[in-house]
Design an enzyme around this catalytic site. Structure first.
Site, PDB file in Angstrom:
ATOM      1  N   HIS A  32      53.398  44.974  36.500  1.00 53.90           N
ATOM      2  CA  HIS A  32      55.077  43.966  36.501  1.00 53.90           C
ATOM      3  C   HIS A  32      55.389  43.841  35.406  1.00 53.90           C
ATOM      4  O   HIS A  32      54.951  43.230  34.328  1.00 53.90           O
ATOM      5  CB  HIS A  32      54.966  43.450  38.372  1.00 53.90           C
ATOM      6  CG  HIS A  32      53.832  42.261  37.783  1.00 53.90           C
ATOM      7  ND1 HIS A  32      53.762  41.441  36.754  1.00 53.90           N
ATOM      8  CD2 HIS A  32      52.311  42.016  38.688  1.00 53.90           C
ATOM      9  CE1 HIS A  32      52.878  40.149  37.176  1.00 53.90           C
ATOM     10  NE2 HIS A  32      52.288  41.077  38.457  1.00 53.90           N
ATOM     11  N   HIS A  35      52.509  40.904  33.842  1.00 53.43           N
ATOM     12  CA  HIS A  35      51.994  42.072  32.733  1.00 53.43           C
ATOM     13  C   HIS A  35      52.873  41.885  31.905  1.00 53.43           C
ATOM     14  O   HIS A  35      52.193  41.766  30.349  1.00 53.43           O
ATOM     15  CB  HIS A  35      51.386  43.779  33.639  1.00 53.43           C
ATOM     16  CG  HIS A  35      50.911  42.887  34.566  1.00 53.43           C
ATOM     17  ND1 HIS A  35      51.293  43.136  35.615  1.00 53.43           N
ATOM     18  CD2 HIS A  35      49.267  42.536  34.394  1.00 53.43           C
ATOM     19  CE1 HIS A  35      50.049  43.015  36.809  1.00 53.43           C
ATOM     20  NE2 HIS A  35      49.140  42.455  35.935  1.00 53.43           N
ATOM     21  N   GLY A 147      47.707  35.702  32.223  1.00 50.46           N
ATOM     22  CA  GLY A 147      48.750  34.491  32.999  1.00 50.46           C
ATOM     23  C   GLY A 147      47.591  33.486  34.020  1.00 50.46           C
ATOM     24  O   GLY A 147      47.541  33.399  34.274  1.00 50.46           O
ATOM     25  N   ARG A 187      49.976  42.089  44.295  1.00 52.04           N
ATOM     26  CA  ARG A 187      50.492  41.883  45.700  1.00 52.04           C
ATOM     27  C   ARG A 187      51.037  41.467  46.233  1.00 52.04           C
ATOM     28  O   ARG A 187      51.495  41.946  47.604  1.00 52.04           O
ATOM     29  CB  ARG A 187      49.065  40.600  46.355  1.00 52.04           C
ATOM     30  CG  ARG A 187      47.938  41.174  45.919  1.00 52.04           C
ATOM     31  CD  ARG A 187      47.132  39.866  46.016  1.00 52.04           C
ATOM     32  NE  ARG A 187      45.517  39.443  44.972  1.00 52.04           N
ATOM     33  CZ  ARG A 187      44.807  40.330  45.752  1.00 52.04           C
ATOM     34  NH1 ARG A 187      44.718  41.168  46.411  1.00 52.04           N
ATOM     35  NH2 ARG A 187      43.710  40.103  44.914  1.00 52.04           N
TER      36      ARG A 187
END
Ligand code: PAF
Length: 285
Positions: A32, A35, A147, A187
């Site tokens: 997403h 990233h 992250g 998720r």
């Protein structure tokens, strides 16, 4: 960008290119914007970037979680084309490349093994340490970018690097959020639509703490967090702690705050059937 599936091919390519510093972004796919921002920042700092996509079985303490973990290989590669250059490498190994034999190594991280995620996902960080140390051994990066959403993971990886004497520089990049504040996560796509709509409560609640810290004690803040989130049907707070960013020792009173440390409010919430984590920096009072 070039897609590489084997260790030997990856190492040969890196050797032929002979570029440094080598930037590395490890991922488990289902990519997403979060990233992509890590990949972008690696591209800005390094003439060659390796981004790995590998769903690491050893870090899942729940077999169903591993089975249901989203896998979106085609859209991952489409997204990466937006940020990676011709010289960059996408490493998508199969399990035998990472674990030619069973990895029985055990890692110990002091207090990091005794709080928050470590208590609720036993064995998780051992699996993360296994795969990250193995990936570092394969890629030999100069810089690796993670992250900050996985706040405890970042602390574990910094501890791992210190323990193993690896010279790689570990960088933690800011959390990227959806428009309503929900931290981006692979998720999120598993959330039921109604639960997804209400999931904005998590960031809204932890943001409020940055102001509350001046006038309320830690116990009052913790019960505010639990009530605010658990009042939403389908939501349950697994833990909420305010910790320092090195040892992650949970505060019981504000008097324990030290000027030479940074503090973060860290939360895990079960939203419907999906577990979400988030955190926010809390200024000193
Ligand atoms: O944060 C992740 O996606 C994973 O834990 C990592 C660091 C890629 C190791 O599998």
């Amino acid at each position: 960008m070039k897609i590489i599936r084997t260790v030997i091919e990856l190492q040969t390519r890196l050797k032929e290119m002979h570029l440094s510093p080598v930037g590395f972004v490890p991922t488990m796919g289902a990519l997403h914007e979060g990233h992509l921002s890590l990949a972008q920042s690696a591209v800005q700092q390094c003439p060659v970037v390796v981004l790995s996509i590998f769903v690491n079985p050893t870090q899942f303490n729940d077999k169903n979680d591993l089975k249901n973990y989203p896998r979106t290989p085609d859209s991952d590669l489409e997204l990466l084309k937006k940020v990676l250059r011709e010289t960059d490498l996408v490493f998508t190994p199969d399990i035998k490349e990472i674990y030619p034999e069973e990895d029985k190594r055990e890692f110990h991280f002091g207090n990091l093994d005794n709080v928050m995620e470590a208590l609720h996902r036993p064995g998780h960080f051992n699996g993360v340490a296994q795969v990250v140390s193995r990936l570092f051994e394969i890629v030999k990066p100069d810089i690796a970018i993670f992250g900050l959403k996985d706040f405890q993971q970042l602390a574990v990886i910094k501890a791992l690097v210190k323990q193993t004497g690896n010279k790689v520089k570990i960088i933690g990049n800011p959390i990227i959020r959806e428009n309503d504040g929900l931290a981006m996560s692979s998720r999120n796509r598993l959330l039921d639509p109604v639960i997804r709509y209400h999931a904005a409560i998590i960031y809204k609640t932890i943001s409020a703490i940055t102001l509350m810290i001046k006038n309320y004690n830690i116990a009052e803040i913790k019960s505010f967090v639990r009530d605010s989130i658990s009042n939403v049907p389908g939501f349950k707070v697994e833990y909420f702690e305010i910790v320092d960013d090195i040892d992650l020792i949970p505060l019981s009173t504000k008097d324990e705050m030290r000027k030479d440390k940074r503090y973060f409010g860290c939360i895990a919430v079960v939203a419907g059937k999906i577990r979400l984590i988030d955190n926010i920096e809390i200024g000193l009072v």
